[in-house]
Design an enzyme around this catalytic site. Structure first.
Site, PDB file in Angstrom:
ATOM      1  CG  PHE A 125     -10.728   0.871  -3.829  1.00  0.00           C
ATOM      2  CD1 PHE A 125     -10.782  -0.068  -2.805  1.00  0.00           C
ATOM      3  CD2 PHE A 125     -10.020   2.035  -3.619  1.00  0.00           C
ATOM      4  CE1 PHE A 125     -10.133   0.157  -1.603  1.00  0.00           C
ATOM      5  CE2 PHE A 125      -9.370   2.263  -2.416  1.00  0.00           C
ATOM      6  CZ  PHE A 125      -9.425   1.327  -1.408  1.00  0.00           C
ATOM      7  CG  ASP A 196      -6.737   0.399  -9.458  1.00  0.00           C
ATOM      8  OD1 ASP A 196      -5.851  -0.370  -9.024  1.00  0.00           O
ATOM      9  OD2 ASP A 196      -7.196   1.354  -8.800  1.00  0.00           O
ATOM     10  CE1 TYR A 221      -2.881  -0.170   0.653  1.00  0.00           C
ATOM     11  CE2 TYR A 221      -1.579   1.656  -0.190  1.00  0.00           C
ATOM     12  CZ  TYR A 221      -2.806   1.083   0.072  1.00  0.00           C
ATOM     13  OH  TYR A 221      -3.950   1.765  -0.249  1.00  0.00           O
ATOM     14  CE  LYS A 222      -5.246  -2.361  -1.581  1.00  0.00           C
ATOM     15  NZ  LYS A 222      -5.883  -1.560  -2.618  1.00  0.00           N
ATOM     16  NE  ARG A 365     -11.620  -6.918   1.498  1.00  0.00           N
ATOM     17  CZ  ARG A 365     -10.844  -5.934   1.084  1.00  0.00           C
ATOM     18  NH1 ARG A 365     -10.803  -5.619  -0.202  1.00  0.00           N
ATOM     19  NH2 ARG A 365     -10.090  -5.261   1.921  1.00  0.00           N
TER      20      ARG A 365
HETATM   21  C1  LIG Z   1      -6.055  -0.217  -2.407  1.00  0.00           C
HETATM   22  C2  LIG Z   1      -6.575   0.435  -3.629  1.00  0.00           C
HETATM   23  C3  LIG Z   1      -6.239   1.757  -3.920  1.00  0.00           C
HETATM   24  C4  LIG Z   1      -5.371   2.532  -2.969  1.00  0.00           C
HETATM   25  O1  LIG Z   1      -5.209   3.834  -3.327  1.00  0.00           O
HETATM   26  P1  LIG Z   1      -4.150   4.732  -2.529  1.00  0.00           P
HETATM   27  O2  LIG Z   1      -4.258   6.028  -3.174  1.00  0.00           O
HETATM   28  O3  LIG Z   1      -2.801   4.098  -2.756  1.00  0.00           O
HETATM   29  O4  LIG Z   1      -4.531   4.713  -1.096  1.00  0.00           O
HETATM   30  C5  LIG Z   1      -6.743   2.311  -5.081  1.00  0.00           C
HETATM   31  N1  LIG Z   1      -7.529   1.602  -5.918  1.00  0.00           N
HETATM   32  C6  LIG Z   1      -7.877   0.324  -5.646  1.00  0.00           C
HETATM   33  C7  LIG Z   1      -8.729  -0.429  -6.599  1.00  0.00           C
HETATM   34  C8  LIG Z   1      -7.426  -0.284  -4.501  1.00  0.00           C
HETATM   35  O5  LIG Z   1      -7.764  -1.533  -4.228  1.00  0.00           O
END
Ligand SMILES: *Cc1c(COP(=O)(O)O)cnc(C)c1O
Length: 406
Positions: A125, A196, A221-222, A365
């Protein structure tokens, strides 16, 4: 074509089936994007009306005490701790995942003076890598980000590595990294590890303390269904809490924020990683999502996530190239396939009432959130995907026009 177990039988035996009714639903829509933005729990909708109208509207500033707004970040963190194998007092809800990663990475590197490398993996990510570049820039003094493919991470752990940063579940492939093993390997060279958990918290078994984890961040939020842009969370193992200091040393992380003194004195526990005033409205939404998951239980959620993934994969069969692990124990909460027309396929599915998502350049996905979804619904979506691919229904120019957010 009905490979795999019979979905209606799985639904009849599903202990989480009652949770479907806890979410707002739309007739004719199957939502396979809970890995990107979780759906709305009905209790959250009611809670938002109360927190705005009664708590903010009527209690006004008294709400910080009378509704314990001030305790929300710890209260939700304690509940979340049970979902990720942490103890109460080790998890705090705050800021975004990106900001939390920054705070923990700077703190971790400062706790390993003389070491210059932040080690991570390419292709995961992007915000994590962007933030780590920023961490290296902030720290200066030769500190740098080094990226190594997953298979080479262990061999790249040297005494110059201060912190290893990895995603527990890969956001594209859903491959799960071996948290216990990689944490041990990093500790063997004296490095700290930040995990993470954005794609693993609240969806697969996460055992931070069982793995000896140091630090972690994750997304609200996921799979936690906290609402768009919900506050994120961070974990600091109790044994590190006294030694690590947040570089964003705001007043909410002060030992006595309401003493209004000039000197910064970090709070003794996890609260030292707070920065500014917590967003109470957003926290109220997140609290509803976390409470639902906590009630359902981490292991029941993980078991159903695996079964949903197995079912989806069995029904798609060899119609598409699977890039997720076929073994459910090695896979996160979504399944991903590769196809040169992945974008158009996802658009064609959306036009037919199944929302999945696309990740550049050629990945689709399908997030399989265990609480709002039934086996029958997931099986029907997989069958529709097979049909769209088989009939080339995606081969329509209307499905190839790209929107801003993909
Ligand atoms: C969704 C996600 C984020 C989101 O980061 P925000 O700062 O909350 O927007 C970060 N790292 C990973 C691996 C993600 O999947």
């Amino acid at each position: 074509m009905t490979a795999g177990p019979e979905p209606h039988r799985l639904d009849a035996q599903d202990p989480l089936a009652p949770y479907r009714a806890a979410f707002q639903r739309q007739e004719g829509l199957t939502y396979l994007c809970g890995n990107s933005l979780g759906p709305l729990p009905l209790a959250t909708r009611d809670r938002m009306v109360r927190v705005i109208g009664r708590e903010w509207g009527e209690s006004l500033v008294r709400g910080w005490n009378s509704h314990d707004w001030i305790g929300a970040t710890r209260r939700i963190g304690d509940q979340l701790a049970g979902l990720v194998g942490a103890k109460p007092g080790e998890v705090l809800v705050a800021d975004s995942t990106s900001a939390n990663l920054y705070k923990l990475a700077v703190a971790a590197m400062q706790a390993r003076p003389g070491r210059s490398v932040i080690l991570s993996e390419p292709g995961d990510f992007p915000t994590d890598l962007y933030m780590l570049e920023g961490v290296a820039r902030t720290l200066g003094g030769g500190r740098r980000l080094e990226l190594r493919e997953a298979a080479d991470i262990e061999a790249s752990l040297t005494e110059d590595v201060g912190v290893l940063v990895l995603c527990h579940v890969h956001y594209k492939t859903a491959a799960v990294r071996d948290m216990a093993r990689l944490t041990r390997a990093a500790h063997a060279v004296g490095a700290l590890v930040i995990w993470d958990l954005s794609h693993s918290g609240g969806i697969i078994d996460v055992d931070l303390n069982g793995c000896g984890a140091d630090l972690a961040v994750g997304c609200g939020y996921k799979y936690l269904n906290g609402g768009p842009g919900a506050p994120a969370f961070l974990f600091v193992a109790e044994r590190h809490q006294g030694a690590l200091v947040s570089p964003l040393s705001g007043w909410m992380g002060h030992a006595a924020p309401f003493a209004f003194v000039d000197d910064y004195q970090p709070a003794p526990g996890i609260e030292r990683f707070a920065c500014g005033t917590p967003p109470i409205l957003s926290l109220a939404a997140l609290e509803g999502g976390v409470a639902l998951s906590a009630r359902a239980g981490a292991s029941a959620i993980a078991a159903k996530a695996r079964a949903l993934g197995d079912l989806f994969i069995a029904r798609v069969g060899d119609v598409l190239e699977l890039i997720s692990p076929a073994d459910g124990a090695a896979r996160g909460g979504h399944v991903a396939f590769r196809h040169p027309e992945a974008y158009a396929i996802v658009q064609a599915l959306i036009a037919r009432g199944v929302i999945g998502d696309f990740r550049a350049p050629d990945v689709m996905r399908f997030g399989l959130s265990p609480l709002p979804l039934s086996f029958a619904e997931v099986a029907a979506a997989a069958d529709l995907l097979v049909e769209v691919v088989g009939t080339r229904a995606y081969d329509d120019p209307a499905f190839k026009v790209r929107a801003t957010v993909t």
